[in-house]
Design a protein around this motif. Sequence first.
Motif, PDB file in Angstrom:
ATOM      1  N   THR A  80       0.841  -1.193   0.000  1.00  0.00           N
ATOM      2  CA  THR A  80       0.000   0.000   0.000  1.00  0.00           C
ATOM      3  C   THR A  80       0.875   1.242   0.000  1.00  0.00           C
ATOM      4  O   THR A  80       1.784   1.372   0.819  1.00  0.00           O
ATOM      5  N   ALA A 157      -2.987   5.887   0.268  1.00  0.00           N
ATOM      6  CA  ALA A 157      -4.079   5.551   1.180  1.00  0.00           C
ATOM      7  C   ALA A 157      -3.756   6.176   2.525  1.00  0.00           C
ATOM      8  O   ALA A 157      -2.586   6.382   2.877  1.00  0.00           O
ATOM      9  N   PRO A 233      -3.300  -4.501   0.561  1.00  0.00           N
ATOM     10  CA  PRO A 233      -4.206  -3.739   1.422  1.00  0.00           C
ATOM     11  C   PRO A 233      -5.577  -4.358   1.648  1.00  0.00           C
ATOM     12  O   PRO A 233      -6.189  -4.902   0.735  1.00  0.00           O
ATOM     13  N   ALA A 235      -8.763  -2.475   2.689  1.00  0.00           N
ATOM     14  CA  ALA A 235      -9.065  -1.050   2.756  1.00  0.00           C
ATOM     15  C   ALA A 235     -10.556  -0.764   2.715  1.00  0.00           C
ATOM     16  O   ALA A 235     -11.358  -1.596   2.277  1.00  0.00           O
ATOM     17  N   VAL A 244      -6.288   2.289   4.802  1.00  0.00           N
ATOM     18  CA  VAL A 244      -5.754   0.938   4.836  1.00  0.00           C
ATOM     19  C   VAL A 244      -5.929   0.411   6.254  1.00  0.00           C
ATOM     20  O   VAL A 244      -5.256   0.850   7.185  1.00  0.00           O
TER      21      VAL A 244
END
Length: 280
Positions: A80, A157, A233, A235, A244
Amino acid sequence: MKNFFPALLALGAVTLSACSTAPAPASLPTESQTVTGSEKAFAGLSDQIVYGTVTNTTNRPYQVSVTPYNQMSGGWCGGTLLSSTWVLTAAHCVEGQSTSSMRVRAGINDLTTSGGQLRTASQIIIHPYYSGAESGYDIALIRVGTAFTMGSTVQTAALPGSGAESVLDVNGKYATVSGWGLTENGTYSNRALREVSIPITPTGSDCGSRPGNTICGKYYQGKDSCNGDSGGPLAARYNSKFYVLGIVSYGPAECRGYGIYTRVNGYINWIYQQTGISAQ
């Protein structure tokens, strides 16, 4: 799309990193070049999202591929993007690897092409308490030598602070896991990024005994991450941001739910100490 750890083999579980040998591209792009267009030591594993759907990096712009330089077309692990230079992944994805060998690719859907933005790792930080996924602390950070260029297919993220955590990481909520790991057909998804939405719980016993600071991906219609998805991830979206919540860690060898994800909120202070990136 997970990598399941060997310590859980007694329960039919394994770590979810890519465990198949993938041919190296004929020629690799050079470090920091933006281009167009493994056998890991976990025997018997495969790579893909199970009963998910094809997505793309426009929908999941924070998703990156994390691989040794000679496994780039096979999908070793995911990660991520937290900033233009920092990537969050699983410790088991980078354990024993050198910075010179590890590559991060962003903004790419088909790993068999030379697309996306390719970067070489300049620093790898594994949590100091990590000793195997079954013991928890399956979290690591990668700093790349040259910053990624942000755009429609490459975005960061957010790390979940207490506010986002209290809304998103609760029993009964769903979160999305994505990656290039194995699918329900037992084949690689290295030509297409896939995703699946699963119910999660931070405290439920659905996944049985598990380390602290983990999230349980509950069984739902056979959907799951699988080998090759490790480090990627888990998320969810909140207030127009992608957060995340988890990192793909390990799960059942058959990839049919009950996967374990490192709970990112439990490591917010450690991440900040290493990167200077705060929760939101």
